[in-house]
Design an enzyme around this catalytic site. Structure first.
Site, short mmCIF file in Angstrom:
data_model
loop_
_atom_site.label_atom_id
_atom_site.label_comp_id
_atom_site.label_asym_id
_atom_site.label_seq_id
_atom_site.Cartn_x
_atom_site.Cartn_y
_atom_site.Cartn_z
N HIS B 20 34.92 41.76 34.74
CA HIS B 20 35.08 41.19 33.40
C HIS B 20 36.39 41.68 32.81
O HIS B 20 37.05 42.58 33.34
CB HIS B 20 33.88 41.51 32.49
CG HIS B 20 33.76 42.94 32.07
ND1 HIS B 20 32.83 43.35 31.14
CD2 HIS B 20 34.43 44.06 32.43
CE1 HIS B 20 32.94 44.65 30.95
NE2 HIS B 20 33.90 45.11 31.72
N CYS B 39 40.52 48.07 29.16
CA CYS B 39 39.55 46.98 29.40
C CYS B 39 40.20 45.61 29.25
O CYS B 39 39.57 44.59 29.54
CB CYS B 39 38.37 47.09 28.43
SG CYS B 39 37.42 48.59 28.63
N HIS B 45 38.44 44.00 35.53
CA HIS B 45 37.97 45.13 36.33
C HIS B 45 36.47 44.91 36.51
O HIS B 45 35.93 43.91 36.05
CB HIS B 45 38.27 46.45 35.62
CG HIS B 45 37.60 46.56 34.29
ND1 HIS B 45 38.10 45.95 33.16
CD2 HIS B 45 36.46 47.17 33.91
CE1 HIS B 45 37.28 46.20 32.14
NE2 HIS B 45 36.28 46.93 32.57
N HIS B 47 32.19 46.49 37.32
CA HIS B 47 31.18 47.55 37.20
C HIS B 47 30.02 47.25 38.15
O HIS B 47 29.78 46.09 38.51
CB HIS B 47 30.62 47.62 35.78
CG HIS B 47 31.62 47.98 34.75
ND1 HIS B 47 32.10 49.26 34.59
CD2 HIS B 47 32.28 47.24 33.82
CE1 HIS B 47 32.98 49.29 33.60
NE2 HIS B 47 33.12 48.07 33.11
N ASP B 85 26.19 38.01 39.94
CA ASP B 85 26.53 38.97 40.98
C ASP B 85 27.78 38.56 41.76
O ASP B 85 27.89 37.43 42.23
CB ASP B 85 25.34 39.13 41.95
CG ASP B 85 25.54 40.28 42.91
OD1 ASP B 85 26.13 41.32 42.51
OD2 ASP B 85 25.10 40.15 44.06
N HIS B 86 28.71 39.49 41.84
CA HIS B 86 29.99 39.27 42.53
C HIS B 86 30.80 38.11 41.94
O HIS B 86 31.50 37.40 42.66
CB HIS B 86 29.78 39.11 44.04
CG HIS B 86 29.48 40.44 44.70
ND1 HIS B 86 28.23 41.02 44.62
CD2 HIS B 86 30.24 41.31 45.39
CE1 HIS B 86 28.26 42.18 45.24
NE2 HIS B 86 29.47 42.38 45.72
N GLU B 132 26.19 49.78 32.01
CA GLU B 132 27.50 49.48 32.61
C GLU B 132 27.90 50.61 33.57
O GLU B 132 28.59 50.40 34.56
CB GLU B 132 28.52 49.36 31.48
CG GLU B 132 29.90 49.03 31.93
CD GLU B 132 30.89 49.07 30.77
OE1 GLU B 132 31.00 48.07 30.05
OE2 GLU B 132 31.54 50.12 30.57
#
Lengths: 157, 146
Positions: B20, B39, B45, B47, B85-86, B132
């Site tokens: 994100h 951020c 980047h 998590h 996801d991913h 997170e």
């Protein structure tokens, strides 16, 4: 406005001896056990700070984490971390620096540094992985609305 | 005499990894940088997220369950994992084009997707907690103020 709770975990270390100087050694030994041994001892504490607020529509955040970090730094890291709790805590909440006394002392110090309209909601201090202490503040009922269980006999449709 | 069914909270966890970026397109590059810091780095980047779903309800006398965990798993898989996801949240999911995918907003968004599907005969969604990192999480209980 949707209300979200944000929790951040911090760590600090401190020494203490559970000992009431107004009582004799035998009483302290009886009540506090090995926590009252004369040389004191220390813990790696963890502190979870939960704040309550609504995400700002522009940032998506309820507050800047830097503001929370600064509040915790000013109270915990500058005054308590690597200190002896018998020396740095006031005796307001009790003569011996138990984790209960510590958490009650931390609350007002942190509370006044949390920028409005966000509010301090909960503190959790773990003294060891086995002992955890939680405080929701002095207000009569600061219960999270969601924590109120469903009224008796009701079921979701 | 009216009996009060005991209320039990059941929590199921799931994990996903996503990228994100904190960026408000209405702002200048400088302001984004100032408010969001690293951020806001341009390519985003990621998590390893952990999402915890808590359902509250009374125990179904036929099954001994508040809810069948397979049901939570299916809903989480369809509404959260398969979508996020991913993925790069800002780039790949339409709801984040104009909304910053902060931890706070993710908690609300996941609640809004799964709450309607978790209204069962005996139970309802109680809490969405999204972590997170091990040191930071947000929780939403469906709470709103006027």
């Amino acid at each position: 406005m949707k209300v979200v709770y944000l929790t951040r975990t911090y760590r600090f270390n401190a020494g203490h001896r559970l000992f009431d100087p107004g009582r004799d050694e035998a009483w302290n030994r009886e009540v506090f056990g090995k926590c009252s041994l004369p040389g004191g001892h220390g813990h790696n504490y963890t502190l979870e700070v939960t704040v309550r607020g609504s995400p700002d529509p522009e940032t998506g955040q309820i507050l800047k984490l830097e503001a929370l970090d600064a509040a915790v730094a000013a109270v915990v890291h500058d005054r308590i971390d690597h200190r002896n709790l018998n020396e740095v805590l006031s005796k307001t909440h009790g003569p011996a620096p138990t984790t209960e006394v510590l958490i009650l002392e931390l609350w007002p110090l942190l509370d006044r540094l949390i920028p409005a309209p966000v509010s301090l909601h909960r503190l959790i201090v773990a003294e060891t992985t086995k002992n955890t202490f939680e405080y929701h503040g002095p207000a009569p009922c600061q219960e999270t609305p969601g924590f109120v269980s469903m009224p008796p006999g009701t079921r979701a449709q | 005499m009216i009996s009060t069914p005991a209320q039990v909270h059941v929590t199921r966890k799931a994990r996903f990894s996503a990228a994100h970026r904190y960026h408000n397109p209405a702002w200048s590059a400088e302001k984004n940088r100032e408010v969001f810091g690293p951020c806001n780095n341009p390519f985003g980047h990621g998590h390893n997220y952990e999402v915890e779903v808590t359902v509250v309800g009374s125990v179904d006398p036929a099954t001994g369950m508040v809810i069948n965990l397979r049901e939570i798993d299916k809903i989480l898989q369809e509404e959260v994992i398969s979508r996020m996801d991913h993925r790069h949240l800002n780039e790949e999911l339409p709801e984040w084009r104009h909304r910053v995918p902060t931890t706070e907003n993710l908690a609300i968004a996941i609640w809004e997707r799964i709450a309607p599907r978790l209204l069962g005969g005996y139970s309802r969604l109680f809490r969405v907690r999204i972590c997170e990192s091990p040191d930071l999480y947000a929780e939403y209980f469906g709470e709103e103020t006027p």
